[in-house]
Design a protein around this motif. Structure first.
Motif, PDB file in Angstrom:
ATOM      1  N   LYS A   1       0.904  -1.262  -0.033  1.00  0.00           N
ATOM      2  CA  LYS A   1      -0.050   0.061   0.061  1.00  0.00           C
ATOM      3  C   LYS A   1       0.975   1.054  -0.030  1.00  0.00           C
ATOM      4  N   ASN A   2       2.046   1.048   0.184  1.00  0.00           N
ATOM      5  CA  ASN A   2       3.008   2.362   0.404  1.00  0.00           C
ATOM      6  C   ASN A   2       3.619   2.485  -1.067  1.00  0.00           C
ATOM      7  N   ILE A   3       3.527   1.663  -1.930  1.00  0.00           N
ATOM      8  CA  ILE A   3       4.213   1.909  -3.363  1.00  0.00           C
ATOM      9  C   ILE A   3       3.759   2.974  -4.050  1.00  0.00           C
ATOM     10  N   VAL A   4       4.510   3.939  -4.494  1.00  0.00           N
ATOM     11  CA  VAL A   4       4.171   5.024  -5.456  1.00  0.00           C
ATOM     12  C   VAL A   4       4.406   4.735  -6.779  1.00  0.00           C
ATOM     13  N   GLY A   5       5.660   4.224  -7.186  1.00  0.00           N
ATOM     14  CA  GLY A   5       5.924   3.737  -8.676  1.00  0.00           C
ATOM     15  C   GLY A   5       7.367   3.362  -8.951  1.00  0.00           C
ATOM     16  N   LYS A   6       7.654   3.203 -10.196  1.00  0.00           N
ATOM     17  CA  LYS A   6       8.659   2.629 -10.430  1.00  0.00           C
ATOM     18  C   LYS A   6       9.808   3.720 -11.104  1.00  0.00           C
ATOM     19  N   ALA A   7      10.872   4.214 -10.614  1.00  0.00           N
ATOM     20  CA  ALA A   7      11.756   5.004 -11.125  1.00  0.00           C
ATOM     21  C   ALA A   7      12.337   4.433 -12.403  1.00  0.00           C
ATOM     22  N   PHE A   8      12.268   5.306 -13.754  1.00  0.00           N
ATOM     23  CA  PHE A   8      12.784   4.767 -14.732  1.00  0.00           C
ATOM     24  C   PHE A   8      13.249   5.856 -15.593  1.00  0.00           C
ATOM     25  N   PHE A   9      13.401   6.858 -15.115  1.00  0.00           N
ATOM     26  CA  PHE A   9      14.374   7.926 -16.236  1.00  0.00           C
ATOM     27  C   PHE A   9      15.039   9.148 -15.521  1.00  0.00           C
ATOM     28  N   VAL A  10      16.254   9.223 -15.913  1.00  0.00           N
ATOM     29  CA  VAL A  10      16.795  10.583 -15.064  1.00  0.00           C
ATOM     30  C   VAL A  10      16.749  11.541 -16.473  1.00  0.00           C
ATOM     31  N   TRP A  11      16.035  12.769 -16.105  1.00  0.00           N
ATOM     32  CA  TRP A  11      16.249  13.873 -17.263  1.00  0.00           C
ATOM     33  C   TRP A  11      16.961  14.824 -16.893  1.00  0.00           C
ATOM     34  N   MET A  12      17.514  15.068 -15.814  1.00  0.00           N
ATOM     35  CA  MET A  12      18.402  16.376 -15.378  1.00  0.00           C
ATOM     36  C   MET A  12      18.971  16.458 -13.939  1.00  0.00           C
ATOM     37  N   ASN A  13      20.114  17.048 -13.978  1.00  0.00           N
ATOM     38  CA  ASN A  13      20.722  17.248 -12.692  1.00  0.00           C
ATOM     39  C   ASN A  13      21.384  18.716 -12.709  1.00  0.00           C
ATOM     40  N   LEU A  14      20.676  19.793 -12.148  1.00  0.00           N
ATOM     41  CA  LEU A  14      21.245  20.893 -12.523  1.00  0.00           C
ATOM     42  C   LEU A  14      22.542  21.254 -11.815  1.00  0.00           C
ATOM     43  N   GLY A  15      22.933  20.466 -10.602  1.00  0.00           N
ATOM     44  CA  GLY A  15      24.288  20.766  -9.954  1.00  0.00           C
ATOM     45  C   GLY A  15      25.085  19.937 -10.393  1.00  0.00           C
ATOM     46  N   ASN A  16      24.993  18.890 -11.373  1.00  0.00           N
ATOM     47  CA  ASN A  16      25.941  17.991 -11.987  1.00  0.00           C
ATOM     48  C   ASN A  16      25.587  17.283 -13.146  1.00  0.00           C
ATOM     49  N   PHE A  17      25.507  18.131 -14.025  1.00  0.00           N
ATOM     50  CA  PHE A  17      25.125  17.839 -15.452  1.00  0.00           C
ATOM     51  C   PHE A  17      25.828  17.135 -16.190  1.00  0.00           C
ATOM     52  N   ASN A  18      25.529  15.931 -16.719  1.00  0.00           N
ATOM     53  CA  ASN A  18      26.246  15.213 -17.571  1.00  0.00           C
ATOM     54  C   ASN A  18      25.506  14.264 -18.534  1.00  0.00           C
ATOM     55  N   PHE A  19      25.402  14.667 -19.839  1.00  0.00           N
ATOM     56  CA  PHE A  19      24.701  14.087 -20.878  1.00  0.00           C
ATOM     57  C   PHE A  19      24.493  12.467 -20.722  1.00  0.00           C
ATOM     58  N   GLU A  20      25.932  12.068 -20.249  1.00  0.00           N
ATOM     59  CA  GLU A  20      25.882  10.421 -20.392  1.00  0.00           C
ATOM     60  C   GLU A  20      24.680   9.993 -19.444  1.00  0.00           C
ATOM     61  N   ARG A  21      24.671  10.706 -18.125  1.00  0.00           N
ATOM     62  CA  ARG A  21      24.039  10.083 -17.251  1.00  0.00           C
ATOM     63  C   ARG A  21      22.483  10.065 -17.372  1.00  0.00           C
ATOM     64  N   LEU A  22      22.088  10.919 -18.434  1.00  0.00           N
ATOM     65  CA  LEU A  22      20.675  10.991 -18.577  1.00  0.00           C
ATOM     66  C   LEU A  22      20.147   9.790 -19.507  1.00  0.00           C
ATOM     67  N   GLY A  23      18.909   9.379 -19.023  1.00  0.00           N
ATOM     68  CA  GLY A  23      18.258   8.273 -19.724  1.00  0.00           C
ATOM     69  C   GLY A  23      17.827   7.254 -18.788  1.00  0.00           C
ATOM     70  N   GLY A  24      17.521   5.977 -19.095  1.00  0.00           N
ATOM     71  CA  GLY A  24      16.867   5.078 -18.280  1.00  0.00           C
ATOM     72  C   GLY A  24      17.623   4.777 -17.079  1.00  0.00           C
ATOM     73  N   ILE A  25      16.985   4.241 -16.006  1.00  0.00           N
ATOM     74  CA  ILE A  25      17.602   3.622 -14.791  1.00  0.00           C
ATOM     75  C   ILE A  25      17.812   2.084 -14.813  1.00  0.00           C
ATOM     76  N   ARG A  26      18.946   1.913 -14.475  1.00  0.00           N
ATOM     77  CA  ARG A  26      19.282   0.336 -14.246  1.00  0.00           C
ATOM     78  C   ARG A  26      19.225   0.013 -12.900  1.00  0.00           C
TER      79      ARG A  26
END
Length: 309
Positions: free
Chosen positions: A284-309
């Motif tokens: 009953k506590n589940i919110v959802g499945k994390a699946f995508f990183v789309w930004m990090n304003l303090g540590n931006f790196n294009f290579e990190r953007l995308g699906g979460i493993r």
């Protein structure tokens, strides 16, 4: 529910705004607009009668058409509070629908999921993967899929339902999880590990041992601090639900995951308060499945953007 928890519940605030602006929009459509139309018709009839009387007396009124149109527009114009409510309602309703049933954005607040997720990562969470739930109540009404070992999952912290946590699913209902000397065994099968180069944590400027962990079909990275124990025995709570399903020692722990619950751990194994400390996560506590990183304003790196493993 306290005032602080209400103010911290953005979904509840969004729902209240949607209801209030929606009621105003419907009232304007069904009541207020008709009242303005009736008032405008009465004013225009009086205006036309007055001009007719003036014309009968030979008095010519300049710009009659423009004045009449302006009078009508002024009366039909929505009050500011109704105009803004009508403009905001469809936007708020769309955002509420997207956040409640499709995708919700989150920001990673801590380093418990390093190296998979960094502090400040902006991620998207799929709200329907594990079933459709009623907004605010978080009550499941349609069953779809169950969480699987290796999923990165967002859930309500069992000790405080106003807080959202993110960890990795280690054990599903019925699993026997053994964690000894910082190595996992699931249902008697040892989880595979491959050593990688040491990981430099930018926040502390310290190196930690890094491994790839093969948890079912999911391969992901974890960190281990050689100087830290597998479990901080002194921090383990004694009264969480199903506490009797776990046994602890200084080399680790063993747990059998109860029905309807999940065992969660952070990828930064020695810097994560998780199911080892405060217990299992109910369905009953589940919110959802994390699946995508789309930004990090303090540590931006294009290579990190995308699906979460």
């Amino acid at each position: 529910m306290t005032l602080q928890s209400i103010l911290g519940n953005f979904a509840l605030i969004l729902f209240v705004l949607m209801v209030v602006t929606g009621i105003i929009w419907v009232l304007d459509l069904m009541v207020f607009a008709k009242q303005r139309r009736a008032a405008a018709d009465a004013a225009l009839a009086e205006y036309d009668a007055r001009h007719a009387r003036s014309a009968a007396k030979g008095i010519r009124m300049d710009e009659q058409g423009n004045s009449r149109a302006k009078l009508e527009a002024d009366i039909l114009r929505q009050p500011t509070w109704i105009e803004y409510s009508g403009s905001f309602f469809p936007v708020i309703a769309l955002v509420f629908f997207l956040r409640s049933f499709l995708w919700e954005p989150f920001k990673i607040p801590s380093s418990s999921m390093v190296p998979t997720l960094l502090v400040g990562d902006l991620i998207l969470v799929n709200k329907y993967t594990y079933g459709i739930r009623l907004p605010i109540l978080n009550q499941k009404v349609v069953q779809l899929n169950d969480p699987q070992r290796g999923d990165v999952m967002v859930f309500k912290y069992p000790k405080d339902m106003s807080q959202d946590y993110i960890k990795r699913v280690i054990g599903v209902p019925g699993d026997k999880i053994v964690y000894q000397n910082k190595r996992l065994t699931v249902n008697g099968q040892a989880v595979g590990y491959t050593a990688m180069e040491d990981y430099l944590e930018e926040g502390t400027l310290t190196y930690q041992k890094q491994f790839t962990e093969q948890l079912g079909d999911v391969q992901h990275r974890i960190l281990n601090n050689e100087k830290a124990p597998p479990v901080q025995i002194g921090q383990v709570e004694e009264n969480y639900p199903h506490r009797e399903a776990c046994t602890f020692n200084y080399e680790g722990f063993s747990c059998v995951v109860p029905e309807g619950n999940y065992f969660m751990m952070g990828d930064n194994r020695d810097n994560s308060a998780d199911s080892r400390i405060w217990g299992f996560v109910p369905d009953k506590n589940i919110v959802g499945k994390a699946f995508f990183v789309w930004m990090n304003l303090g540590n931006f790196n294009f290579e990190r953007l995308g699906g979460i493993r």
